[in-house]
Design a protein around this motif. Structure first.
Motif, mmCIF file in Angstrom:
data_model
loop_
_atom_site.group_PDB
_atom_site.id
_atom_site.type_symbol
_atom_site.label_atom_id
_atom_site.label_comp_id
_atom_site.label_asym_id
_atom_site.label_seq_id
_atom_site.Cartn_x
_atom_site.Cartn_y
_atom_site.Cartn_z
ATOM 1 N N GLY A 132 -78.392 -93.166 -50.476
ATOM 2 C CA GLY A 132 -78.546 -92.893 -49.051
ATOM 3 C C GLY A 132 -79.397 -93.914 -48.333
ATOM 4 O O GLY A 132 -79.409 -95.097 -48.675
ATOM 5 N N LEU A 133 -80.119 -93.447 -47.339
ATOM 6 C CA LEU A 133 -80.958 -94.311 -46.519
ATOM 7 C C LEU A 133 -82.171 -94.762 -47.328
ATOM 8 O O LEU A 133 -82.949 -93.935 -47.815
ATOM 9 C CB LEU A 133 -81.410 -93.588 -45.251
ATOM 10 C CG LEU A 133 -82.248 -94.415 -44.280
ATOM 11 C CD1 LEU A 133 -81.418 -95.571 -43.701
ATOM 12 C CD2 LEU A 133 -82.777 -93.537 -43.164
ATOM 13 N N LEU A 134 -82.323 -96.066 -47.464
ATOM 14 C CA LEU A 134 -83.476 -96.632 -48.154
ATOM 15 C C LEU A 134 -84.574 -96.882 -47.127
ATOM 16 O O LEU A 134 -84.324 -97.469 -46.072
ATOM 17 C CB LEU A 134 -83.098 -97.939 -48.848
ATOM 18 C CG LEU A 134 -81.960 -97.842 -49.854
ATOM 19 C CD1 LEU A 134 -81.602 -99.221 -50.386
ATOM 20 C CD2 LEU A 134 -82.325 -96.893 -50.993
ATOM 21 N N THR A 135 -85.772 -96.411 -47.438
ATOM 22 C CA THR A 135 -86.917 -96.581 -46.549
ATOM 23 C C THR A 135 -87.982 -97.353 -47.296
ATOM 24 O O THR A 135 -88.379 -96.970 -48.401
ATOM 25 C CB THR A 135 -87.476 -95.214 -46.104
ATOM 26 O OG1 THR A 135 -86.425 -94.484 -45.452
ATOM 27 C CG2 THR A 135 -88.644 -95.381 -45.147
ATOM 28 N N CYS A 136 -88.426 -98.447 -46.705
ATOM 29 C CA CYS A 136 -89.406 -99.306 -47.351
ATOM 30 C C CYS A 136 -90.641 -99.400 -46.465
ATOM 31 O O CYS A 136 -90.563 -99.827 -45.316
ATOM 32 C CB CYS A 136 -88.811 -100.694 -47.591
ATOM 33 S SG CYS A 136 -89.762 -101.668 -48.761
ATOM 34 N N GLU A 137 -91.775 -98.987 -47.010
ATOM 35 C CA GLU A 137 -93.033 -99.027 -46.273
ATOM 36 C C GLU A 137 -93.918 -100.124 -46.843
ATOM 37 O O GLU A 137 -94.205 -100.143 -48.036
ATOM 38 C CB GLU A 137 -93.766 -97.688 -46.378
ATOM 39 C CG GLU A 137 -95.102 -97.701 -45.676
ATOM 40 C CD GLU A 137 -95.880 -96.403 -45.818
ATOM 41 O OE1 GLU A 137 -97.006 -96.352 -45.301
ATOM 42 O OE2 GLU A 137 -95.367 -95.461 -46.452
ATOM 43 N N GLY A 138 -94.303 -101.045 -45.981
ATOM 44 C CA GLY A 138 -95.215 -102.113 -46.368
ATOM 45 C C GLY A 138 -96.572 -101.888 -45.743
ATOM 46 O O GLY A 138 -96.659 -101.494 -44.569
ATOM 47 N N THR A 139 -97.629 -102.121 -46.518
ATOM 48 C CA THR A 139 -98.991 -101.977 -46.007
ATOM 49 C C THR A 139 -99.848 -103.136 -46.481
ATOM 50 O O THR A 139 -99.643 -103.675 -47.574
ATOM 51 C CB THR A 139 -99.654 -100.656 -46.472
ATOM 52 O OG1 THR A 139 -99.602 -100.591 -47.897
ATOM 53 C CG2 THR A 139 -98.966 -99.443 -45.870
ATOM 54 N N VAL A 140 -100.801 -103.512 -45.652
ATOM 55 C CA VAL A 140 -101.749 -104.559 -46.002
ATOM 56 C C VAL A 140 -102.852 -103.938 -46.841
ATOM 57 O O VAL A 140 -103.454 -102.934 -46.453
ATOM 58 C CB VAL A 140 -102.331 -105.228 -44.737
ATOM 59 C CG1 VAL A 140 -103.419 -106.232 -45.104
ATOM 60 C CG2 VAL A 140 -101.225 -105.900 -43.944
ATOM 61 N N ILE A 141 -103.098 -104.522 -47.988
ATOM 62 C CA ILE A 141 -104.189 -104.068 -48.859
ATOM 63 C C ILE A 141 -105.480 -104.783 -48.482
ATOM 64 O O ILE A 141 -106.535 -104.165 -48.370
ATOM 65 C CB ILE A 141 -103.842 -104.334 -50.341
ATOM 66 C CG1 ILE A 141 -102.597 -103.526 -50.737
ATOM 67 C CG2 ILE A 141 -105.024 -104.007 -51.250
ATOM 68 C CD1 ILE A 141 -102.030 -103.891 -52.106
ATOM 69 N N GLN A 142 -105.396 -106.109 -48.275
ATOM 70 C CA GLN A 142 -106.565 -106.921 -47.926
ATOM 71 C C GLN A 142 -106.119 -108.092 -47.081
ATOM 72 O O GLN A 142 -105.179 -108.793 -47.448
ATOM 73 C CB GLN A 142 -107.265 -107.428 -49.195
ATOM 74 C CG GLN A 142 -108.403 -108.393 -48.968
ATOM 75 C CD GLN A 142 -109.574 -107.789 -48.232
ATOM 76 O OE1 GLN A 142 -109.939 -106.648 -48.479
ATOM 77 N NE2 GLN A 142 -110.161 -108.531 -47.309
ATOM 78 N N ARG A 143 -106.801 -108.327 -45.962
ATOM 79 C CA ARG A 143 -106.508 -109.461 -45.086
ATOM 80 C C ARG A 143 -107.739 -110.322 -44.984
ATOM 81 O O ARG A 143 -108.793 -109.862 -44.555
ATOM 82 C CB ARG A 143 -106.054 -108.959 -43.713
ATOM 83 C CG ARG A 143 -105.954 -109.975 -42.564
ATOM 84 C CD ARG A 143 -105.054 -111.123 -42.874
ATOM 85 N NE ARG A 143 -104.493 -111.972 -41.892
ATOM 86 C CZ ARG A 143 -105.009 -112.632 -40.873
ATOM 87 N NH1 ARG A 143 -106.159 -112.524 -40.530
ATOM 88 N NH2 ARG A 143 -104.338 -113.444 -40.127
ATOM 89 N N GLY A 144 -107.613 -111.563 -45.427
ATOM 90 C CA GLY A 144 -108.699 -112.524 -45.279
ATOM 91 C C GLY A 144 -108.341 -113.570 -44.241
ATOM 92 O O GLY A 144 -107.363 -113.441 -43.507
ATOM 93 N N ARG A 145 -109.162 -114.647 -44.176
ATOM 94 C CA ARG A 145 -108.887 -115.724 -43.215
ATOM 95 C C ARG A 145 -107.640 -116.522 -43.580
ATOM 96 O O ARG A 145 -106.878 -116.916 -42.723
ATOM 97 C CB ARG A 145 -110.075 -116.697 -43.140
ATOM 98 C CG ARG A 145 -111.161 -116.296 -42.208
ATOM 99 C CD ARG A 145 -112.273 -117.342 -42.085
ATOM 100 N NE ARG A 145 -112.565 -118.024 -43.347
ATOM 101 C CZ ARG A 145 -112.385 -119.328 -43.558
ATOM 102 N NH1 ARG A 145 -111.944 -120.113 -42.605
ATOM 103 N NH2 ARG A 145 -112.668 -119.855 -44.723
ATOM 104 N N ARG A 146 -107.446 -116.792 -44.883
ATOM 105 C CA ARG A 146 -106.362 -117.665 -45.332
ATOM 106 C C ARG A 146 -105.272 -116.952 -46.145
ATOM 107 O O ARG A 146 -104.188 -117.480 -46.278
ATOM 108 C CB ARG A 146 -106.944 -118.803 -46.184
ATOM 109 C CG ARG A 146 -107.951 -119.663 -45.462
ATOM 110 C CD ARG A 146 -107.334 -120.716 -44.614
ATOM 111 N NE ARG A 146 -106.581 -121.637 -45.463
ATOM 112 C CZ ARG A 146 -105.595 -122.386 -45.042
ATOM 113 N NH1 ARG A 146 -105.227 -122.335 -43.803
ATOM 114 N NH2 ARG A 146 -104.958 -123.189 -45.852
ATOM 115 N N THR A 147 -105.592 -115.807 -46.707
ATOM 116 C CA THR A 147 -104.595 -115.078 -47.494
ATOM 117 C C THR A 147 -104.638 -113.591 -47.168
ATOM 118 O O THR A 147 -105.647 -113.074 -46.684
ATOM 119 C CB THR A 147 -104.802 -115.252 -49.018
ATOM 120 O OG1 THR A 147 -106.080 -114.731 -49.381
ATOM 121 C CG2 THR A 147 -104.672 -116.705 -49.440
ATOM 122 N N ALA A 148 -103.544 -112.947 -47.472
ATOM 123 C CA ALA A 148 -103.452 -111.491 -47.322
ATOM 124 C C ALA A 148 -102.686 -110.943 -48.517
ATOM 125 O O ALA A 148 -101.756 -111.576 -49.015
ATOM 126 C CB ALA A 148 -102.757 -111.119 -46.018
#
Length: 176
Positions: A132-148
């Motif tokens: 059926g309908l695929l639902t994909c949830e993305g979340t940020v775990i850690q955001r820095g100045r140069r990487t996330a």
């Protein structure tokens, strides 16, 4: 002496699929870079800016951004199948990459860009049209100045977790 084989005739069912899309580069890139990442995605959702062509190519039906989080939806379809009759791992990976990376995208300041550095995927169960309908949830775990660092979880129409991914993104300024 080599003999040529006659062509093999197969009677397979075929279907046609077509879609329209706006090629990259037609959007006002100056305006895009004046907006922060969340504003960019919200403008795409509202139809003020064209969505990326991959959304039409794979048949994504929804993209819901909010700060540090994105939900992407796509119905599983036969044109996503691999030779064994399940949704190809590359399609699943693309959904996971889109959700994780777009979650990072929502955190960008005006004039910032990003690119995925890696994507680690765990496939947990097969996906078919019956999923059926695929639902994909993305979340940020850690955001820095140069990487996330972000993660994404893909669930089927019954709410079962079918795949999980983590991704690292490199963040940079558009001007250099």
């Amino acid at each position: 002496m080599t003999q040529t084989q006659p062509p093999v005739t197969r009677a397979f069912r075929t279907e046609t699929r077509s879609f329209d899309f706006t090629p990259p580069g037609q959007a006002d890139l100056t305006r895009l870079l004046e907006l922060d990442g969340l504003e960019q995605l919200l403008a795409m959702r509202a139809g003020e800016m064209p969505p990326p062509p991959i959304m039409d190519t794979l048949g994504f039906t929804d993209l819901r951004p909010e700060p540090g989080r994105v939900v992407v939806e796509m119905p599983a379809a036969e044109f996503h199948y691999n030779p064994l009759g399940t949704v190809h791992g590359g399609v699943i990976s693309t959904l996971l990459d889109t959700a994780a990376a777009c979650a990072v995208h929502t955190t960008l300041a005006a004039g910032e860009l990003y690119t995925s550095v890696d994507l680690t995927v765990k496939f947990l169960r097969p996906v078919t049209v019956d999923s059926g309908l695929l639902t994909c949830e993305g979340t940020v775990i850690q955001r820095g100045r140069r990487t996330a660092l972000a993660q994404a979880q893909l669930t089927d129409g019954g709410g079962r977790l079918v795949a999980h991914a983590t991704s690292t993104c490199l963040i940079m300024r558009a001007d250099g």
